[in-house]
Motif scaffolding. Structure first.
Motif, PDB file in Angstrom:
ATOM      1  N   GLY A  93     -12.010  -1.255   5.513  1.00 17.86           N
ATOM      2  CA  GLY A  93     -11.166  -2.009   6.355  1.00 17.86           C
ATOM      3  C   GLY A  93      -9.620  -1.836   6.318  1.00 17.86           C
ATOM      4  O   GLY A  93      -8.847  -2.093   7.370  1.00 17.86           O
ATOM      5  N   TYR A  94      -9.208  -0.781   5.666  1.00 17.16           N
ATOM      6  CA  TYR A  94      -7.590  -0.295   5.284  1.00 17.16           C
ATOM      7  C   TYR A  94      -7.748   1.098   6.011  1.00 17.16           C
ATOM      8  O   TYR A  94      -8.631   2.058   5.659  1.00 17.16           O
ATOM      9  CB  TYR A  94      -6.964  -0.428   4.061  1.00 17.16           C
ATOM     10  N   THR A  95      -6.399   1.515   6.625  1.00 14.25           N
ATOM     11  CA  THR A  95      -6.419   2.855   6.842  1.00 14.25           C
ATOM     12  C   THR A  95      -5.056   3.430   6.247  1.00 14.25           C
ATOM     13  O   THR A  95      -4.129   2.801   6.163  1.00 14.25           O
ATOM     14  CB  THR A  95      -6.193   2.952   8.464  1.00 14.25           C
ATOM     15  N   HIS A  96      -5.254   4.551   5.742  1.00 16.69           N
ATOM     16  CA  HIS A  96      -3.858   5.188   4.975  1.00 16.69           C
ATOM     17  C   HIS A  96      -3.181   6.004   6.162  1.00 16.69           C
ATOM     18  O   HIS A  96      -3.880   6.562   7.029  1.00 16.69           O
ATOM     19  CB  HIS A  96      -4.372   6.439   4.146  1.00 16.69           C
ATOM     20  N   GLY A  97      -1.996   5.459   6.236  1.00 16.14           N
ATOM     21  CA  GLY A  97      -1.038   6.375   7.136  1.00 16.14           C
ATOM     22  C   GLY A  97       0.359   6.536   6.618  1.00 16.14           C
ATOM     23  O   GLY A  97       0.723   6.109   5.647  1.00 16.14           O
ATOM     24  N   ARG A  98       1.180   6.926   7.713  1.00 19.74           N
ATOM     25  CA  ARG A  98       2.463   7.092   7.079  1.00 19.74           C
ATOM     26  C   ARG A  98       3.289   6.029   6.906  1.00 19.74           C
ATOM     27  O   ARG A  98       3.996   5.895   5.617  1.00 19.74           O
ATOM     28  CB  ARG A  98       3.451   7.781   8.479  1.00 19.74           C
ATOM     29  N   GLU A  99       2.986   4.942   7.148  1.00 20.81           N
ATOM     30  CA  GLU A  99       3.649   3.377   6.714  1.00 20.81           C
ATOM     31  C   GLU A  99       2.815   2.681   5.836  1.00 20.81           C
ATOM     32  O   GLU A  99       3.298   1.636   5.319  1.00 20.81           O
ATOM     33  CB  GLU A  99       3.986   2.565   8.233  1.00 20.81           C
ATOM     34  N   THR A 100       1.699   3.061   5.557  1.00 18.72           N
ATOM     35  CA  THR A 100       0.612   2.188   4.517  1.00 18.72           C
ATOM     36  C   THR A 100      -0.078   3.319   3.986  1.00 18.72           C
ATOM     37  O   THR A 100      -0.805   3.921   4.200  1.00 18.72           O
ATOM     38  CB  THR A 100      -0.273   1.450   5.665  1.00 18.72           C
ATOM     39  N   TYR A 101       0.529   3.266   2.531  1.00 20.72           N
ATOM     40  CA  TYR A 101      -0.251   4.214   1.622  1.00 20.72           C
ATOM     41  C   TYR A 101      -1.120   3.442   0.841  1.00 20.72           C
ATOM     42  O   TYR A 101      -0.842   2.463   0.084  1.00 20.72           O
ATOM     43  CB  TYR A 101       0.819   4.622   0.654  1.00 20.72           C
ATOM     44  N   LEU A 102      -2.490   3.811   0.783  1.00 20.39           N
ATOM     45  CA  LEU A 102      -3.466   3.524  -0.099  1.00 20.39           C
ATOM     46  C   LEU A 102      -3.485   4.458  -1.507  1.00 20.39           C
ATOM     47  O   LEU A 102      -3.454   5.758  -1.397  1.00 20.39           O
ATOM     48  CB  LEU A 102      -4.901   3.660   0.571  1.00 20.39           C
ATOM     49  N   THR A 103      -3.249   3.816  -2.469  1.00 23.54           N
ATOM     50  CA  THR A 103      -3.107   4.403  -3.609  1.00 23.54           C
ATOM     51  C   THR A 103      -3.729   4.119  -4.827  1.00 23.54           C
ATOM     52  O   THR A 103      -4.463   2.792  -5.051  1.00 23.54           O
ATOM     53  CB  THR A 103      -1.524   4.247  -4.161  1.00 23.54           C
ATOM     54  N   VAL A 104      -4.268   5.272  -5.364  1.00 22.85           N
ATOM     55  CA  VAL A 104      -5.145   4.918  -6.951  1.00 22.85           C
ATOM     56  C   VAL A 104      -4.292   5.406  -8.115  1.00 22.85           C
ATOM     57  O   VAL A 104      -3.781   6.543  -8.204  1.00 22.85           O
ATOM     58  CB  VAL A 104      -6.267   5.738  -6.654  1.00 22.85           C
ATOM     59  N   THR A 105      -3.910   4.545  -8.940  1.00 22.00           N
ATOM     60  CA  THR A 105      -3.223   4.910 -10.263  1.00 22.00           C
ATOM     61  C   THR A 105      -4.396   4.997 -11.386  1.00 22.00           C
ATOM     62  O   THR A 105      -5.002   4.013 -11.742  1.00 22.00           O
ATOM     63  CB  THR A 105      -2.446   3.970 -10.539  1.00 22.00           C
ATOM     64  N   PHE A 106      -4.406   6.279 -11.773  1.00 20.67           N
ATOM     65  CA  PHE A 106      -5.389   6.569 -12.887  1.00 20.67           C
ATOM     66  C   PHE A 106      -4.788   6.475 -14.425  1.00 20.67           C
ATOM     67  O   PHE A 106      -3.923   6.850 -14.405  1.00 20.67           O
ATOM     68  CB  PHE A 106      -6.033   7.941 -12.808  1.00 20.67           C
ATOM     69  N   PHE A 107      -5.423   5.835 -15.184  1.00 20.10           N
ATOM     70  CA  PHE A 107      -5.301   5.418 -16.382  1.00 20.10           C
ATOM     71  C   PHE A 107      -5.984   6.524 -17.367  1.00 20.10           C
ATOM     72  O   PHE A 107      -7.136   6.846 -17.088  1.00 20.10           O
ATOM     73  CB  PHE A 107      -5.527   4.212 -16.896  1.00 20.10           C
ATOM     74  N   LYS A 108      -5.235   7.000 -18.349  1.00 20.36           N
ATOM     75  CA  LYS A 108      -6.091   7.824 -19.518  1.00 20.36           C
ATOM     76  C   LYS A 108      -7.105   7.086 -19.919  1.00 20.36           C
ATOM     77  O   LYS A 108      -7.313   5.942 -19.770  1.00 20.36           O
ATOM     78  CB  LYS A 108      -5.299   8.409 -20.451  1.00 20.36           C
ATOM     79  N   ASP A 109      -8.061   7.852 -20.371  1.00 14.08           N
ATOM     80  CA  ASP A 109      -9.383   7.296 -20.956  1.00 14.08           C
ATOM     81  C   ASP A 109      -9.132   5.826 -22.007  1.00 14.08           C
ATOM     82  O   ASP A 109      -9.625   4.717 -21.626  1.00 14.08           O
ATOM     83  CB  ASP A 109     -10.073   8.047 -21.820  1.00 14.08           C
ATOM     84  N   SER A 110      -8.252   6.191 -22.834  1.00 15.88           N
ATOM     85  CA  SER A 110      -8.109   4.802 -23.783  1.00 15.88           C
ATOM     86  C   SER A 110      -6.723   4.384 -23.601  1.00 15.88           C
ATOM     87  O   SER A 110      -6.151   3.966 -24.590  1.00 15.88           O
ATOM     88  CB  SER A 110      -8.097   5.554 -25.275  1.00 15.88           C
ATOM     89  N   ALA A 111      -6.015   4.382 -22.530  1.00 18.04           N
ATOM     90  CA  ALA A 111      -4.729   4.096 -22.266  1.00 18.04           C
ATOM     91  C   ALA A 111      -4.486   2.485 -22.589  1.00 18.04           C
ATOM     92  O   ALA A 111      -3.694   2.111 -23.444  1.00 18.04           O
ATOM     93  CB  ALA A 111      -3.983   4.564 -21.096  1.00 18.04           C
TER      94      ALA A 111
END
Length: 182
Positions: A93-111
């Motif tokens: 339902g969301y769209t990534h665009g210039r004004e709206t960033y869809l972001t994924v922050t990955f954690f190290k395995d055991s962080a």
């Protein structure tokens, strides 16, 4: 043999030691196969028979540091993990665009064994949630104003530097590259 993506932290394409060619060279030198880069911001896909996890991340990071002076972090995810994240479609339902960033922050395995949802984020940041299977924090950032929301600062302050963030589009491109290694 399994296909993996190394998501490298702190890569600046303008730094000659951080070029895709040099990054791929380090991975090839480690004995990995079908090494390829995605974009120019530290996304390397490769194939190996090694077991994923902290040891693989450490081996890659030590080589990057020794050969290229790159001190940032290395987060490794397997194809199945990233494909499953895309299939779950956490940003439906969301769209990534210039004004709206869809972001994924990955954690190290055991962080971190437990991730707390922020209660005091910038009003221009919407937290979608934490995906346990991908070990990733999902958020939507409103970039319509000239100053950047402080969500990335909040993440680093609370979880340290054992994280790395990619846009949803980049994650999609990484998975596509993993599906067609040549």
């Amino acid at each position: 043999m399994t296909r993996y993506a190394a998501l490298l932290r702190g890569i600046m394409p303008s730094n000659p030691n951080m070029s895709n060619e040099k990054l791929r060279g380090v991975f090839t030198g480690l004995g990995f196969e079908s090494v390829a880069s995605v974009l120019s911001s530290g996304n390397i896909v490769f194939t190996t028979g090694e077991t994923p996890g902290a040891e693989l991340e450490k081996r890659i990071q030590e080589a990057l540091s020794a050969e290229l002076g790159i001190a940032g972090g290395t987060v490794v995810r397997g194809y199945a993990e990233l494909r499953a994240l895309l299939d779950r479609d956490p940003f439906a339902g969301y769209t990534h665009g210039r004004e709206t960033y869809l972001t994924v922050t990955f954690f190290k395995d055991s962080a971190h064994s437990r991730v707390e949802m922020p209660t005091d984020t910038d009003p221009r940041t919407k937290v979608v949630g934490y995906d346990d299977q991908a070990r990733a924090f999902l958020s939507i950032i409103d970039n319509s104003a000239p100053n950047t929301p402080n969500f990335m600062v909040w993440l680093e302050r609370n979880y340290g530097k054992n994280i790395t963030t990619r846009t949803w589009l980049t994650v999609q491109r990484v998975v596509k590259k993993m599906e067609s290694p040549k």
